[in-house]
Design an enzyme around this catalytic site. Structure first.
Site, PDB file in Angstrom:
ATOM      1  N   ARG A  33       0.841  -1.213   0.000  1.00 40.98           N
ATOM      2  CA  ARG A  33       0.000   0.000   0.000  1.00 40.98           C
ATOM      3  C   ARG A  33       0.870   1.254   0.000  1.00 40.98           C
ATOM      4  O   ARG A  33       0.705   2.120  -0.849  1.00 40.98           O
ATOM      5  CB  ARG A  33      -0.939  -0.014   1.206  1.00 40.98           C
ATOM      6  N   LYS A  75      -2.479  -7.403   7.087  1.00 37.63           N
ATOM      7  CA  LYS A  75      -3.168  -7.605   8.355  1.00 37.63           C
ATOM      8  C   LYS A  75      -4.499  -8.317   8.094  1.00 37.63           C
ATOM      9  O   LYS A  75      -5.234  -7.948   7.178  1.00 37.63           O
ATOM     10  CB  LYS A  75      -3.435  -6.224   8.966  1.00 37.63           C
ATOM     11  N   SER A 128       3.080 -20.842   8.962  1.00 40.22           N
ATOM     12  CA  SER A 128       3.613 -20.783  10.324  1.00 40.22           C
ATOM     13  C   SER A 128       5.131 -20.763  10.296  1.00 40.22           C
ATOM     14  O   SER A 128       5.758 -21.318   9.403  1.00 40.22           O
ATOM     15  CB  SER A 128       3.153 -21.961  11.170  1.00 40.22           C
ATOM     16  N   LYS A 182      -4.399 -24.239  10.164  1.00 40.33           N
ATOM     17  CA  LYS A 182      -3.454 -23.293  10.774  1.00 40.33           C
ATOM     18  C   LYS A 182      -3.972 -22.832  12.139  1.00 40.33           C
ATOM     19  O   LYS A 182      -3.213 -22.683  13.093  1.00 40.33           O
ATOM     20  CB  LYS A 182      -3.240 -22.084   9.852  1.00 40.33           C
ATOM     21  N   HIS A 185      -3.403 -25.591  14.537  1.00 46.05           N
ATOM     22  CA  HIS A 185      -1.947 -25.580  14.794  1.00 46.05           C
ATOM     23  C   HIS A 185      -1.642 -24.568  15.904  1.00 46.05           C
ATOM     24  O   HIS A 185      -0.916 -24.860  16.853  1.00 46.05           O
ATOM     25  CB  HIS A 185      -1.195 -25.221  13.510  1.00 46.05           C
ATOM     26  N   ASN A 186      -2.191 -23.374  15.771  1.00 44.59           N
ATOM     27  CA  ASN A 186      -1.928 -22.342  16.782  1.00 44.59           C
ATOM     28  C   ASN A 186      -2.521 -22.718  18.137  1.00 44.59           C
ATOM     29  O   ASN A 186      -1.928 -22.435  19.172  1.00 44.59           O
ATOM     30  CB  ASN A 186      -2.482 -20.991  16.325  1.00 44.59           C
ATOM     31  N   GLU A 189      -0.269 -25.044  19.643  1.00 43.76           N
ATOM     32  CA  GLU A 189       0.892 -24.244  20.086  1.00 43.76           C
ATOM     33  C   GLU A 189       0.617 -23.632  21.475  1.00 43.76           C
ATOM     34  O   GLU A 189       1.486 -23.652  22.350  1.00 43.76           O
ATOM     35  CB  GLU A 189       1.121 -23.156  19.030  1.00 43.76           C
TER      36      GLU A 189
HETATM   37  P1  NBP Z   1       0.855  -6.875   9.658  1.00 42.41           P
HETATM   38  O1  NBP Z   1      -0.157  -7.822  10.109  1.00 42.41           O
HETATM   39  O2  NBP Z   1       1.487  -5.967  10.642  1.00 42.41           O
HETATM   40  O3  NBP Z   1       0.212  -5.972   8.489  1.00 42.41           O
HETATM   41  C1  NBP Z   1       0.936  -4.934   7.879  1.00 42.41           C
HETATM   42  C2  NBP Z   1       0.710  -4.932   6.392  1.00 42.41           C
HETATM   43  O4  NBP Z   1      -0.688  -4.772   6.075  1.00 42.41           O
HETATM   44  C3  NBP Z   1       1.427  -3.774   5.714  1.00 42.41           C
HETATM   45  O5  NBP Z   1       1.918  -4.214   4.467  1.00 42.41           O
HETATM   46  C4  NBP Z   1       0.304  -2.767   5.556  1.00 42.41           C
HETATM   47  O6  NBP Z   1       0.538  -1.821   4.534  1.00 42.41           O
HETATM   48  C5  NBP Z   1      -0.814  -3.681   5.176  1.00 42.41           C
HETATM   49  N1  NBP Z   1      -2.157  -3.079   5.246  1.00 42.41           N
HETATM   50  C6  NBP Z   1      -2.886  -2.714   6.319  1.00 42.41           C
HETATM   51 BR1  NBP Z   1      -2.330  -2.778   8.045  1.00 42.41          BR
HETATM   52  N2  NBP Z   1      -4.098  -2.208   6.005  1.00 42.41           N
HETATM   53  C7  NBP Z   1      -4.135  -2.264   4.664  1.00 42.41           C
HETATM   54  C8  NBP Z   1      -5.119  -1.877   3.720  1.00 42.41           C
HETATM   55  N3  NBP Z   1      -6.293  -1.401   4.105  1.00 42.41           N
HETATM   56  N4  NBP Z   1      -4.835  -2.045   2.416  1.00 42.41           N
HETATM   57  C9  NBP Z   1      -3.648  -2.528   2.024  1.00 42.41           C
HETATM   58  N5  NBP Z   1      -2.670  -2.923   2.867  1.00 42.41           N
HETATM   59  C10 NBP Z   1      -2.917  -2.790   4.175  1.00 42.41           C
HETATM   60  O7  NBP Z   1       2.026  -7.634   8.858  1.00 42.41           O
HETATM   61  P2  NBP Z   1       2.805  -8.984   9.212  1.00 42.41           P
HETATM   62  O8  NBP Z   1       3.180  -9.053  10.650  1.00 42.41           O
HETATM   63  O9  NBP Z   1       3.854  -9.101   8.171  1.00 42.41           O
HETATM   64  O10 NBP Z   1       1.717 -10.129   8.972  1.00 42.41           O
HETATM   65  C11 NBP Z   1       1.070 -10.309   7.722  1.00 42.41           C
HETATM   66  C12 NBP Z   1       0.034 -11.387   7.859  1.00 42.41           C
HETATM   67  O11 NBP Z   1       0.691 -12.608   8.180  1.00 42.41           O
HETATM   68  C13 NBP Z   1      -0.968 -11.144   8.984  1.00 42.41           C
HETATM   69  O12 NBP Z   1      -2.222 -11.594   8.579  1.00 42.41           O
HETATM   70  C14 NBP Z   1      -0.450 -11.988  10.108  1.00 42.41           C
HETATM   71  O13 NBP Z   1      -1.454 -12.368  10.997  1.00 42.41           O
HETATM   72  C15 NBP Z   1       0.111 -13.166   9.353  1.00 42.41           C
HETATM   73  N6  NBP Z   1       1.142 -13.917  10.041  1.00 42.41           N
HETATM   74  C16 NBP Z   1       2.074 -13.297  10.790  1.00 42.41           C
HETATM   75  C17 NBP Z   1       3.049 -14.038  11.438  1.00 42.41           C
HETATM   76  C18 NBP Z   1       4.100 -13.352  12.242  1.00 42.41           C
HETATM   77  O14 NBP Z   1       4.899 -14.062  12.879  1.00 42.41           O
HETATM   78  N7  NBP Z   1       4.156 -12.025  12.266  1.00 42.41           N
HETATM   79  C19 NBP Z   1       3.084 -15.411  11.281  1.00 42.41           C
HETATM   80  C20 NBP Z   1       2.153 -16.020  10.478  1.00 42.41           C
HETATM   81  C21 NBP Z   1       1.190 -15.255   9.872  1.00 42.41           C
HETATM   82  P3  NBP Z   1       1.285  -0.429   4.886  1.00 42.41           P
HETATM   83  O15 NBP Z   1       2.732  -0.761   4.884  1.00 42.41           O
HETATM   84  O16 NBP Z   1       0.911   0.464   3.768  1.00 42.41           O
HETATM   85  O17 NBP Z   1       0.802   0.033   6.213  1.00 42.41           O
END
Ligand code: NBP
Length: 476
Positions: A33, A75, A128, A182, A185-186, A189
């Site tokens: 974005r 997100k 994961s 998934k 899985h969590n 966890e």
């Molecule tokens: P986040 O969950 O923190 O999301 C940030 C991203 O979402 C950024 O790229 C942001 O863009 C984008 N975004 C948002 Br907020 N609102 C938006 C919108 N309205 N339109 C377009 N883009 C939007 O990122 P993450 O921690 O990398 O996790 C990504 C996904 O993976 C999540 O669903 C999370 O639950 C899942 N996940 C995370 C983990 C982990 O360990 N963190 C593990 C497994 C799965 P911007 O840069 O423009 O703000």
């Protein structure tokens, strides 16, 4: 259009997944974005491989070869819907949209229907392994239409973790199956972490030892049956010293566990399905209890503690007892989680292969563990196994640790150390193996006050007793 795959959403997860694709030789279209994240990915990691950055959604989609494969990594919730809606006008029939975020599976089912109606494929994909896994090989749980896996699967398997050369990725089942698995899985966890935390607490009280000493014990455990990522990091964390105070790190961390919701979803779904996942539920509630600040303050102030000093005489035997109790409780938690997968799979017609799920959890993910091999083998022996702990291998190993398990749970109770997951898992074990349960009395009570009827052990049919009348029984 030369990119083989696209990634939109370049926060920690998306960025690392995109780098992982690039490192495996794929040309990766990247989009976010806010364009700054796209630029910094290419600036910082352009040497990883071939990235095609785009500022607009139109350019991003146009840069990907058809049928397009686009991974959304934003997100979960509203943002995922927003990105899907932005993509749709630019997509063409047969394109595959993949949601790699932590979506709740009913949302995935809804999104899959919507895109299917537009002639598009939608794959809800559980990922994961955190940011480290995303970069170096996660465990990947893709659902959605099976035909999309024919072209998408090989790419995902390529970037997934490998154990003995076998990818930690397989097609899970239609629509929401991937995100469902998934979620469980969590949930597992949560249970695994709670059980480890209880084992740590027991050792700390029982041995009157410091965190680092317990860390050493976990290090030894990690060389045996319990070998797993969570045991390994526990050993590490317990031996970590806080730089500021010089104290054990774990002793300066506030004891209020937070949660993002997947544990809660797992328990809510299990309640709907009527599947007893007591280990996961206790783990989720234990986090809630830890965060119940006013209640804990009131409890500390008013509730008596009769616990004296816990005098463990044979320290090695006690450590071994806790290890066996942990292993047994862990097997119960997994057994319950796999029951939930079986129940949901039957209800939704997903046809999930439980042995394959254990196989793809062996590497990359947070619950990766040596003993998942044993689970896969159990389901290979019997794909329709009704109860994982009843598999001969697990029945034997849990049976051998049963006395230790009972000693640990009773010692914990006598010494006032809370072990909700250890205790409830033992209660589940005794419940599921019981010849007769007091559920008979529950049924009698229900019939007494609500005419809810009951069945008998000695003949077919449904009956009701006239409790407030002459107490005759008749067919209901
Ligand atoms: P986040 O969950 O923190 O999301 C940030 C991203 O979402 C950024 O790229 C942001 O863009 C984008 N975004 C948002 Br907020 N609102 C938006 C919108 N309205 N339109 C377009 N883009 C939007 O990122 P993450 O921690 O990398 O996790 C990504 C996904 O993976 C999540 O669903 C999370 O639950 C899942 N996940 C995370 C983990 C982990 O360990 N963190 C593990 C497994 C799965 P911007 O840069 O423009 O703000």
């Amino acid at each position: 259009a030369r990119a083989q795959i696209g990634v939109t959403g370049l926060a920690v997860m998306g960025r690392n997944l995109a780098r992982n694709f690039a490192r495996h030789g794929y040309t990766v279209a990247v989009h976010n974005r806010s364009y700054a994240k796209t630029e910094s990915l290419v600036a910082d990691h352009g040497t990883d491989g071939d990235f095609v950055p785009s500022e607009s959604t139109a350019d991003f989609v146009a840069s990907i070869a058809r049928p397009r494969k686009i991974v959304i990594m934003v997100k979960a919730g509203g943002p995922t819907d927003a990105v899907i809606d932005e993509l749709i006008p630019h997509l063409e029939e047969g394109d595959v949209v993949i949601d790699g975020g932590n979506a709740h599976f009913p949302d995935t089912i809804r999104r899959e229907r919507k895109l299917a109606d537009l002639g598009l494929h939608f794959v809800g994909m559980g990922v994961s392994g955190g940011e480290e896994g995303a970069l170096n090989g996660p465990s990947i749980m893709p659902g959605g239409p099976k035909e999309s896996y024919a072209t998408l699967g090989p790419i995902l398997e390529d970037i997934s973790a490998k154990v003995d050369g076998v990818p930690c990725c397989t097609w899970v089942g239609p629509d929401g199956a991937g995100h469902f698995v998934k979620m469980v899985h969590n949930g597992i966890e949560y249970a695994d972490m709670q059980l480890i935390a209880e084992a740590y607490d027991l050792l700390r009280h029982g041995l009157d030892a410091d965190a680092a000493e317990i860390g050493k014990i976990f290090e030894e455990w990690n060389a045996g049956d319990l070998e797993s990522f969570l045991i390994e990091i526990t050993a590490d964390v317990l031996q970590h010293v806080d730089a500021e105070t010089g104290k054990a790190f774990v002793d300066v961390v506030l004891d209020q566990a937070e949660q993002k919701g997947t544990g809660r979803w797992t328990v809510q779904n299990a309640l709907d399905l009527g599947v007893p996942i007591t280990g996961i539920a206790e783990a989720t509630f234990a986090r809630a209890l830890s965060g119940s600040v006013p209640q804990r303050e009131a409890g500390r102030a008013a509730l008596a503690s009769d616990a004296g000093t816990w005098d463990v005489t044979d320290r090695d035997a006690f450590v071994e007892d806790v290890r066996l109790a942990l292993y047994a409780s862990k097997v119960v938690a997994y057994s319950q989680g796999f029951d939930q997968i079986a129940a949901a799979s039957a209800e939704s017609g997903w046809g999930i292969d439980r042995g394959a799920m254990a196989r793809i959890w062996r590497g990359g993910c947070i619950i990766r563990a040596k003993f998942l091999n044993r689970i896969t083998e159990a389901y290979e022996r019997d794909a329709d196994l009704p109860l994982l702990i009843a598999d001969p291998y697990f029945a034997d190993i849990v049976g051998k640790g049963l006395q230790a398990w009972r000693r640990v749970v009773s010692q914990a109770a006598l010494n006032g150390v809370p072990t909700p997951a250890f205790s409830s898992s033992l209660a589940y074990y005794d419940g599921v193996r019981a010849e007769r349960l007091p559920a008979a009395l529950i049924q009698a009570q229900r019939d007494f006050f609500g005419a809810h009827t009951y069945r008998r052990v000695d003949k077919d049919g449904t009956f009701h007793t006239e409790w407030s009348g002459d107490r005759t029984e008749h067919d209901a």
